[in-house]
Design an enzyme around this catalytic site. Structure first.
Site, mmCIF file in Angstrom:
data_model
loop_
_atom_site.group_PDB
_atom_site.id
_atom_site.type_symbol
_atom_site.label_atom_id
_atom_site.label_comp_id
_atom_site.label_asym_id
_atom_site.label_seq_id
_atom_site.Cartn_x
_atom_site.Cartn_y
_atom_site.Cartn_z
ATOM 1 N N ASP A 279 54.186 34.954 31.589
ATOM 2 C CA ASP A 279 52.907 35.014 30.895
ATOM 3 C C ASP A 279 51.997 33.929 31.476
ATOM 4 O O ASP A 279 52.352 32.748 31.455
ATOM 5 C CB ASP A 279 53.178 34.755 29.400
ATOM 6 C CG ASP A 279 51.933 34.869 28.552
ATOM 7 O OD1 ASP A 279 50.806 34.724 29.072
ATOM 8 O OD2 ASP A 279 52.101 35.092 27.331
ATOM 9 N N ILE A 280 50.847 34.316 31.927
ATOM 10 C CA ILE A 280 49.966 33.347 32.611
ATOM 11 C C ILE A 280 49.438 32.288 31.635
ATOM 12 O O ILE A 280 49.094 31.191 32.056
ATOM 13 C CB ILE A 280 48.819 34.074 33.348
ATOM 14 C CG1 ILE A 280 48.298 33.199 34.496
ATOM 15 C CG2 ILE A 280 47.715 34.489 32.399
ATOM 16 C CD1 ILE A 280 47.458 33.943 35.509
ATOM 17 N N ASN B 111 35.914 40.940 32.491
ATOM 18 C CA ASN B 111 34.926 41.986 32.812
ATOM 19 C C ASN B 111 33.563 41.311 32.859
ATOM 20 O O ASN B 111 33.417 40.153 32.453
ATOM 21 C CB ASN B 111 34.984 43.138 31.804
ATOM 22 C CG ASN B 111 34.662 42.684 30.405
ATOM 23 O OD1 ASN B 111 33.536 42.277 30.114
ATOM 24 N ND2 ASN B 111 35.647 42.723 29.532
ATOM 25 N N GLY C 81 44.351 43.123 27.626
ATOM 26 C CA GLY C 81 45.178 42.648 28.739
ATOM 27 C C GLY C 81 45.240 41.136 28.827
ATOM 28 O O GLY C 81 45.288 40.423 27.817
ATOM 29 N N VAL C 82 45.206 40.648 30.052
ATOM 30 C CA VAL C 82 45.347 39.210 30.291
ATOM 31 C C VAL C 82 44.116 38.468 29.730
ATOM 32 O O VAL C 82 44.232 37.339 29.235
ATOM 33 C CB VAL C 82 45.601 38.947 31.790
ATOM 34 C CG1 VAL C 82 44.391 39.154 32.636
ATOM 35 C CG2 VAL C 82 46.169 37.565 32.008
ATOM 36 N N ASP C 83 42.971 39.092 29.756
ATOM 37 C CA ASP C 83 41.737 38.507 29.206
ATOM 38 C C ASP C 83 41.911 38.225 27.702
ATOM 39 O O ASP C 83 41.620 37.118 27.215
ATOM 40 C CB ASP C 83 40.601 39.525 29.447
ATOM 41 C CG ASP C 83 39.210 38.952 29.264
ATOM 42 O OD1 ASP C 83 39.082 37.728 29.138
ATOM 43 O OD2 ASP C 83 38.251 39.758 29.262
ATOM 44 N N SER D 201 43.008 43.642 38.360
ATOM 45 C CA SER D 201 42.696 45.091 38.394
ATOM 46 C C SER D 201 43.917 46.000 38.257
ATOM 47 O O SER D 201 43.764 47.225 38.235
ATOM 48 C CB SER D 201 41.922 45.492 39.659
ATOM 49 O OG SER D 201 40.595 45.024 39.617
ATOM 50 N N GLY E 254 45.933 46.488 35.774
ATOM 51 C CA GLY E 254 46.257 46.936 34.419
ATOM 52 C C GLY E 254 45.248 47.982 33.961
ATOM 53 O O GLY E 254 45.214 49.098 34.476
HETATM 54 N N1 AR6 Z 1 50.059 37.129 31.802
HETATM 55 C C1 AR6 Z 1 50.092 37.626 33.043
HETATM 56 N N2 AR6 Z 1 49.744 38.899 33.339
HETATM 57 C C2 AR6 Z 1 49.340 39.679 32.312
HETATM 58 C C3 AR6 Z 1 49.272 39.228 30.970
HETATM 59 C C4 AR6 Z 1 49.657 37.885 30.735
HETATM 60 N N3 AR6 Z 1 49.628 37.349 29.518
HETATM 61 N N4 AR6 Z 1 48.842 40.263 30.194
HETATM 62 C C5 AR6 Z 1 48.642 41.321 31.009
HETATM 63 N N5 AR6 Z 1 48.965 40.976 32.294
HETATM 64 P P1 AR6 Z 1 44.622 43.667 32.853
HETATM 65 P P2 AR6 Z 1 42.506 44.496 34.754
HETATM 66 C C6 AR6 Z 1 48.948 41.790 33.524
HETATM 67 O O1 AR6 Z 1 44.550 44.966 32.148
HETATM 68 O O2 AR6 Z 1 43.316 45.648 35.197
HETATM 69 C C7 AR6 Z 1 40.380 43.612 30.041
HETATM 70 O O3 AR6 Z 1 39.983 44.329 28.904
HETATM 71 C C8 AR6 Z 1 48.915 43.299 33.390
HETATM 72 O O4 AR6 Z 1 50.214 43.810 33.130
HETATM 73 O O5 AR6 Z 1 44.733 42.437 32.045
HETATM 74 O O6 AR6 Z 1 41.850 43.626 35.796
HETATM 75 C C9 AR6 Z 1 39.198 42.893 30.708
HETATM 76 O O7 AR6 Z 1 38.286 42.415 29.757
HETATM 77 C C10 AR6 Z 1 48.419 43.692 34.776
HETATM 78 O O8 AR6 Z 1 49.479 43.691 35.731
HETATM 79 O O9 AR6 Z 1 43.313 43.441 33.817
HETATM 80 C C11 AR6 Z 1 38.621 43.985 31.557
HETATM 81 O O10 AR6 Z 1 37.771 44.824 30.799
HETATM 82 C C12 AR6 Z 1 47.461 42.550 35.141
HETATM 83 O O11 AR6 Z 1 47.759 41.489 34.228
HETATM 84 C C13 AR6 Z 1 39.834 44.769 32.017
HETATM 85 O O12 AR6 Z 1 40.826 44.549 31.023
HETATM 86 C C14 AR6 Z 1 45.994 42.916 34.997
HETATM 87 O O13 AR6 Z 1 45.828 43.771 33.870
HETATM 88 C C15 AR6 Z 1 40.365 44.231 33.325
HETATM 89 O O14 AR6 Z 1 41.400 45.071 33.772
#
Ligand code: AR6
Length: 171
Positions: free
Chosen positions: A10-11, A24, A32-34, A124, A126
């Site tokens: 977990d980051i 975004n 997600g991570v955000d 990107s 996720g």
């Molecule tokens: N630690 C590390 N990696 C993670 C964590 C975490 N806690 N949680 C998710 N991931 P995503 P995107 C991974 O969807 O595709 C948001 O709504 C996840 O499994 O977080 O760039 C933003 O506001 C995946 O491999 O980001 C944007 O609207 C990776 O992080 C949109 O999502 C990226 O997934 C951005 O989408």
């Protein structure tokens, strides 16, 4: 030379100077991570994002760019917010170039702040739908080519599939 390391985890738990957020353009949070970074880091991060929006990014932070805020309660000093491209097969080259730009720009911002250690998620890969293998290849190539003056660039992969994709791409 910058060490490139891969960890599954977990980051929001990483003790590094800068944690990169896959945000975004609104800079107002999301899933997600955000979502995890804002939840764990607390309201100080969002407050600074709102100030940045008001002063510089009224139309949104453009895709491929990066900007830093405090890390709030995270065990890091800064969060570097970057906006990845949504995956689509058409205009692939432009979108792939924007994904590489996210890594380059985030590193530039982090180095400018004086960071020595930077943690990235798989930007990107996720909600934005980028195929993991390709996202991993672009990420590693972008960081290697940027050759930043850092001690460590750590990819923090959420789940075994993402970890294995980066492991394969690292070779
Ligand atoms: N630690 C590390 N990696 C993670 C964590 C975490 N806690 N949680 C998710 N991931 P995503 P995107 C991974 O969807 O595709 C948001 O709504 C996840 O499994 O977080 O760039 C933003 O506001 C995946 O491999 O980001 C944007 O609207 C990776 O992080 C949109 O999502 C990226 O997934 C951005 O989408």
């Amino acid at each position: 030379m910058t060490q490139i390391t891969l960890v599954q985890g977990d980051i929001t738990e990483q003790r590094v100077d800068a944690v990169v957020n896959a945000a975004n353009g609104s800079l107002l949070g999301g899933g997600g991570v955000d979502g995890a970074i804002h939840r764990r880091g607390g309201p100080e991060i969002l407050a600074e994002c709102r100030r940045l929006r008001a002063s510089h990014y009224g139309k949104g932070l453009p895709t491929g760019r990066a900007v830093a805020t405090t890390a709030g309660r995270l065990p890091a000093r800064w969060v570097v917010h970057t906006v990845g491209p949504v995956y689509r097969a058409d205009d692939y080259p432009e979108r792939a170039a924007l994904l590489a730009s996210c890594y380059r720009e985030s590193l530039r911002v982090a180095v400018g702040l004086g960071a020595r250690t930077v943690a990235f998620p798989a930007i990107s890969a996720g909600i934005f739908g980028w195929p993991l293998e390709d996202a991993a290849r672009i990420a590693l190539a972008a960081v290697t080519e940027a050759a930043p003056d850092l001690d460590e660039v750590r990819f923090v992969l959420f789940g075994a599939d993402a970890y294995r994709a980066f492991e394969r791409a690292l070779g």
